[in-house]
Design an enzyme around this catalytic site. Sequence first.
Site, PDB file in Angstrom:
ATOM      1  N   LYS A   1     -60.164  13.058  44.571  1.00 59.48           N
ATOM      2  CA  LYS A   1     -60.781  11.733  44.661  1.00 59.48           C
ATOM      3  C   LYS A   1     -62.265  11.825  44.985  1.00 59.48           C
ATOM      4  O   LYS A   1     -62.667  12.620  45.826  1.00 59.48           O
ATOM      5  CB  LYS A   1     -60.076  10.917  45.732  1.00 59.48           C
ATOM      6  CG  LYS A   1     -58.607  10.672  45.400  1.00 59.48           C
ATOM      7  CD  LYS A   1     -57.937   9.802  46.421  1.00 59.48           C
ATOM      8  CE  LYS A   1     -56.547   9.416  45.954  1.00 59.48           C
ATOM      9  NZ  LYS A   1     -55.853   8.602  46.958  1.00 59.48           N
TER      10      LYS A   1
ATOM     11  N   CYS B   1     -51.849  -1.707  52.432  1.00 56.02           N
ATOM     12  CA  CYS B   1     -51.386  -1.102  51.174  1.00 56.02           C
ATOM     13  C   CYS B   1     -50.266  -1.958  50.595  1.00 56.02           C
ATOM     14  O   CYS B   1     -49.772  -2.881  51.244  1.00 56.02           O
ATOM     15  CB  CYS B   1     -50.886   0.312  51.429  1.00 56.02           C
ATOM     16  SG  CYS B   1     -49.299   0.330  52.279  1.00 56.02           S
TER      17      CYS B   1
HETATM   18 FE1  SRM Z   1     -51.867   5.787  47.445  1.00 59.87          FE
HETATM   19  C1  SRM Z   1     -48.984   7.411  46.697  1.00 59.87           C
HETATM   20  C2  SRM Z   1     -50.623   2.937  46.245  1.00 59.87           C
HETATM   21  C3  SRM Z   1     -54.967   4.485  47.492  1.00 59.87           C
HETATM   22  C4  SRM Z   1     -52.860   8.317  49.525  1.00 59.87           C
HETATM   23  N1  SRM Z   1     -50.118   5.275  46.561  1.00 59.87           N
HETATM   24  C5  SRM Z   1     -49.064   6.108  46.302  1.00 59.87           C
HETATM   25  C6  SRM Z   1     -48.009   5.400  45.441  1.00 59.87           C
HETATM   26  C7  SRM Z   1     -48.329   5.647  44.005  1.00 59.87           C
HETATM   27  C8  SRM Z   1     -46.543   5.723  45.781  1.00 59.87           C
HETATM   28  C9  SRM Z   1     -45.882   6.832  45.011  1.00 59.87           C
HETATM   29  O1  SRM Z   1     -46.409   7.950  44.911  1.00 59.87           O
HETATM   30  O2  SRM Z   1     -44.772   6.582  44.542  1.00 59.87           O
HETATM   31  C10 SRM Z   1     -48.315   3.931  45.846  1.00 59.87           C
HETATM   32  C11 SRM Z   1     -47.920   2.867  44.830  1.00 59.87           C
HETATM   33  C12 SRM Z   1     -47.541   1.600  45.548  1.00 59.87           C
HETATM   34  C13 SRM Z   1     -47.319   0.448  44.641  1.00 59.87           C
HETATM   35  O3  SRM Z   1     -46.179  -0.038  44.569  1.00 59.87           O
HETATM   36  O4  SRM Z   1     -48.263  -0.018  44.017  1.00 59.87           O
HETATM   37  C14 SRM Z   1     -49.772   4.030  46.222  1.00 59.87           C
HETATM   38  N2  SRM Z   1     -52.655   4.076  46.846  1.00 59.87           N
HETATM   39  C15 SRM Z   1     -51.966   2.975  46.473  1.00 59.87           C
HETATM   40  C16 SRM Z   1     -52.866   1.764  46.366  1.00 59.87           C
HETATM   41  C17 SRM Z   1     -52.460   0.789  45.279  1.00 59.87           C
HETATM   42  C18 SRM Z   1     -52.905   1.081  47.738  1.00 59.87           C
HETATM   43  C19 SRM Z   1     -53.507  -0.305  47.769  1.00 59.87           C
HETATM   44  O5  SRM Z   1     -52.893  -1.121  48.442  1.00 59.87           O
HETATM   45  O6  SRM Z   1     -54.552  -0.543  47.180  1.00 59.87           O
HETATM   46  C20 SRM Z   1     -54.215   2.468  46.149  1.00 59.87           C
HETATM   47  C21 SRM Z   1     -54.508   2.745  44.697  1.00 59.87           C
HETATM   48  C22 SRM Z   1     -55.849   3.361  44.547  1.00 59.87           C
HETATM   49  C23 SRM Z   1     -56.311   3.519  43.130  1.00 59.87           C
HETATM   50  O7  SRM Z   1     -56.705   2.537  42.517  1.00 59.87           O
HETATM   51  O8  SRM Z   1     -56.337   4.661  42.661  1.00 59.87           O
HETATM   52  C24 SRM Z   1     -53.962   3.784  46.869  1.00 59.87           C
HETATM   53  N3  SRM Z   1     -53.615   6.350  48.265  1.00 59.87           N
HETATM   54  C25 SRM Z   1     -54.756   5.605  48.277  1.00 59.87           C
HETATM   55  C26 SRM Z   1     -55.684   6.122  49.235  1.00 59.87           C
HETATM   56  C27 SRM Z   1     -57.040   5.549  49.574  1.00 59.87           C
HETATM   57  C28 SRM Z   1     -58.125   6.137  48.740  1.00 59.87           C
HETATM   58  O9  SRM Z   1     -57.871   6.886  47.800  1.00 59.87           O
HETATM   59  O10 SRM Z   1     -59.283   5.838  49.035  1.00 59.87           O
HETATM   60  C29 SRM Z   1     -55.071   7.213  49.834  1.00 59.87           C
HETATM   61  C30 SRM Z   1     -55.631   8.055  51.001  1.00 59.87           C
HETATM   62  C31 SRM Z   1     -56.717   8.971  50.595  1.00 59.87           C
HETATM   63  C32 SRM Z   1     -56.163  10.291  50.191  1.00 59.87           C
HETATM   64  O11 SRM Z   1     -55.762  10.427  49.040  1.00 59.87           O
HETATM   65  O12 SRM Z   1     -56.105  11.192  51.040  1.00 59.87           O
HETATM   66  C33 SRM Z   1     -53.771   7.349  49.211  1.00 59.87           C
HETATM   67  N4  SRM Z   1     -51.056   7.590  47.965  1.00 59.87           N
HETATM   68  C34 SRM Z   1     -51.604   8.448  48.884  1.00 59.87           C
HETATM   69  C35 SRM Z   1     -50.686   9.547  49.102  1.00 59.87           C
HETATM   70  C36 SRM Z   1     -50.895  10.737  50.073  1.00 59.87           C
HETATM   71  C37 SRM Z   1     -51.686  11.817  49.430  1.00 59.87           C
HETATM   72  C38 SRM Z   1     -51.764  13.044  50.290  1.00 59.87           C
HETATM   73  O13 SRM Z   1     -52.749  13.757  50.200  1.00 59.87           O
HETATM   74  O14 SRM Z   1     -50.831  13.346  51.024  1.00 59.87           O
HETATM   75  C39 SRM Z   1     -49.563   9.291  48.284  1.00 59.87           C
HETATM   76  C40 SRM Z   1     -48.291  10.142  48.157  1.00 59.87           C
HETATM   77  C41 SRM Z   1     -48.473  11.346  47.307  1.00 59.87           C
HETATM   78  O15 SRM Z   1     -49.478  11.535  46.628  1.00 59.87           O
HETATM   79  O16 SRM Z   1     -47.564  12.163  47.335  1.00 59.87           O
HETATM   80  C42 SRM Z   1     -49.829   8.047  47.607  1.00 59.87           C
HETATM   81 FE1  SF4 Z   2     -49.147   4.219  50.029  1.00 53.15          FE
HETATM   82 FE2  SF4 Z   2     -48.298   2.207  51.446  1.00 53.15          FE
HETATM   83 FE3  SF4 Z   2     -46.689   3.272  49.620  1.00 53.15          FE
HETATM   84 FE4  SF4 Z   2     -47.225   4.612  51.814  1.00 53.15          FE
HETATM   85  S1  SF4 Z   2     -46.152   2.655  51.724  1.00 53.15           S
HETATM   86  S2  SF4 Z   2     -47.335   5.420  49.701  1.00 53.15           S
HETATM   87  S3  SF4 Z   2     -49.301   4.050  52.267  1.00 53.15           S
HETATM   88  S4  SF4 Z   2     -48.583   2.186  49.231  1.00 53.15           S
END
Ligand code: SRM
Ligand code: SF4
Length: 550
Positions: free
Chosen positions: A209, A426
């Site tokens: 990212k 989120c």
């Molecule tokens: Fe996220 C996984 C939603 C920003 C860290 N994230 C997910 C998933 C796709 C769940 C999944 O893997 O099955 C979520 C989907 C939920 C849904 O129903 O929509 C999800 N992430 C989101 C969003 C939509 C949250 C929001 O409310 O806006 C954001 C979409 C961003 C985008 O447009 O690309 C979102 N996710 C983030 C951020 C913030 C950021 O990037 O600035 C983080 C923390 C920063 C980071 O990456 O360290 C983040 N998401 C994660 C993680 C943990 C990653 C890790 O390093 O451990 C997961 C789980 C995974 O990847 O295994 C995850």
């Molecule tokens: Fe991301 Fe929230 Fe789903 Fe956890 S519960 S993976 S923080 S969207």
Amino acid sequence: MTDTPKLSHNETIKTKSRFLRGTLEEGLAEAATGAISEDDQQLIKFHGIYLQDDRDLRPERAKRKLDKAYSFMARLRVPGGVLSAAQYLAMNKLADERGNGTLRLTTRQSIQFHGVIKTNLKPALRQIDSVLLDTIAACGDVNRNVMCTPNEFAGPVYAQAEQSARDISTHLLPRSGAWREVFIDGEKVTAEPEAEPIYGATYLPRKFKIAIAVPPQNDVDVFAHDLSYIAIVEKNAVIGYNVVIGGGMGATHGDAETFPRVGDVIGYCSVDNAVAVAEAVLTAQRDFGNRSNRRRARLKYTIVDRGLDWFVEQVNARLAVKLEPARPFKFTDNGDRMGWHKGPDGLSHLTLFVENGRLADVGDWRLKSALVAIAQMHDVSFIITPNQNLIIARADAQAVAKIEAVLAEHGVPLRGSVLREAAMACVALPTCGLALAESERYLPSLITKLDALLAEHGLDKQPVTVRMTGCPNGCARPYISEIGFVGRNPGKYNLHLGGAADGSRLNRIFREDADEAEILTTLSPMFADYAKNRRAEEGFGDFVTRTKII
Ligand code: SRM
Ligand code: SF4
């Protein structure tokens, strides 16, 4: 005998995928199920798509021995979050015709469409393609949507930063023609064998990212990403960027090997060298990141395991022009600039409060319809902010008056309370398969109670960042907020306190597994203490840290 750790299964999936094709074509054509195979579920992420199911319906469907209520979530790639009015209208139509009727602005300045059933997926992606947008690399082990302090129309510095975001995004885009072939044309767009000059056939060990901030605003949270850039401005122009690496939020409850981390500033590069720096950092992580354990595969762990200096050497070795010493910078906060602001060209820009990024019509509050009316009337741009709000940009004096009237007619207030405007949640339930607790659906009612508590102590005008996630993955960047809630169990959250108001410091766990009553009784005396004993300009996170509450 060498003791090489076994590669994770995802590495095999990537290797065999023929540059991200797998059996997606066959799986999407299979009418007997609304799902796709497990391996293809991993691959489809590289195309910005997730298989999900409605978790609210799980118990009832299980009782009736029915399959889960499967649908797909599609996420756009929009560097810097900028859409034209025509693109916005097309995305609104798509949500109505192919999704669940709402658009979800994300914490990375993108839009997600939930509830897209299998037969709607290709038509939805074609609608996206038809307005020159795509979902390529919005998820998966590649570089994701590049964030940038928004509003390229606010002045030349912002336009330059946006251009860097677009240049980096384009340069790091996978070259595979699979997205177009599988979802759009059905035709092979390149003769095999293809090549991925930057990624190679197995792409990255994990997601990657990038964000760009224009100080004094740290709205993109530069310390939370694998790679970030801090714009250094002289005479109203960006002359270069400080480079930050190794931030990340994701963690797993009870696993001390995983943790959130704030990034380190490692040097400075010119604007012209920014793309090369991105490639150098990304390819160093490609070559040295952990491909055996996906929980430890982000850049932050490569840096922790091998050392920051060692990693910086790897980056410099890949650069024709080495990083220079970092230049001074100062952030004031990580919020959005809410309300109306005038740009140097006389045009006005409205940062409109959107609760947790959900664009919908709910009862008398008809935000979604209001935005359609505005997009149909004026040639404005829509820009998604890193705090899940929306900028309506480039309005002339006539448009300003009309926009205000349309919003009022649709029951949409321009502003929320100070606390609510800065808060983020989120998505969590019902679509996120990883959620342990509610987030988007619960935070609004908790904010009402926190607002009342703050008002009791005369603090209702005091900005405090509050962020909530339904699990420890940290999608709303909760570990750098002043007050963070991280879901543990239904109705129970770890309460984190002490992040800095400018997003530069991690908070710490103060209470584990707290329910709402415990949250409120814990915070109430702290707010009283803060109201009485804070120093001038001292934020809540700084106060609880200085007074050793945390
Ligand atoms: Fe996220 C996984 C939603 C920003 C860290 N994230 C997910 C998933 C796709 C769940 C999944 O893997 O099955 C979520 C989907 C939920 C849904 O129903 O929509 C999800 N992430 C989101 C969003 C939509 C949250 C929001 O409310 O806006 C954001 C979409 C961003 C985008 O447009 O690309 C979102 N996710 C983030 C951020 C913030 C950021 O990037 O600035 C983080 C923390 C920063 C980071 O990456 O360290 C983040 N998401 C994660 C993680 C943990 C990653 C890790 O390093 O451990 C997961 C789980 C995974 O990847 O295994 C995850
Ligand atoms: Fe991301 Fe929230 Fe789903 Fe956890 S519960 S993976 S923080 S969207």
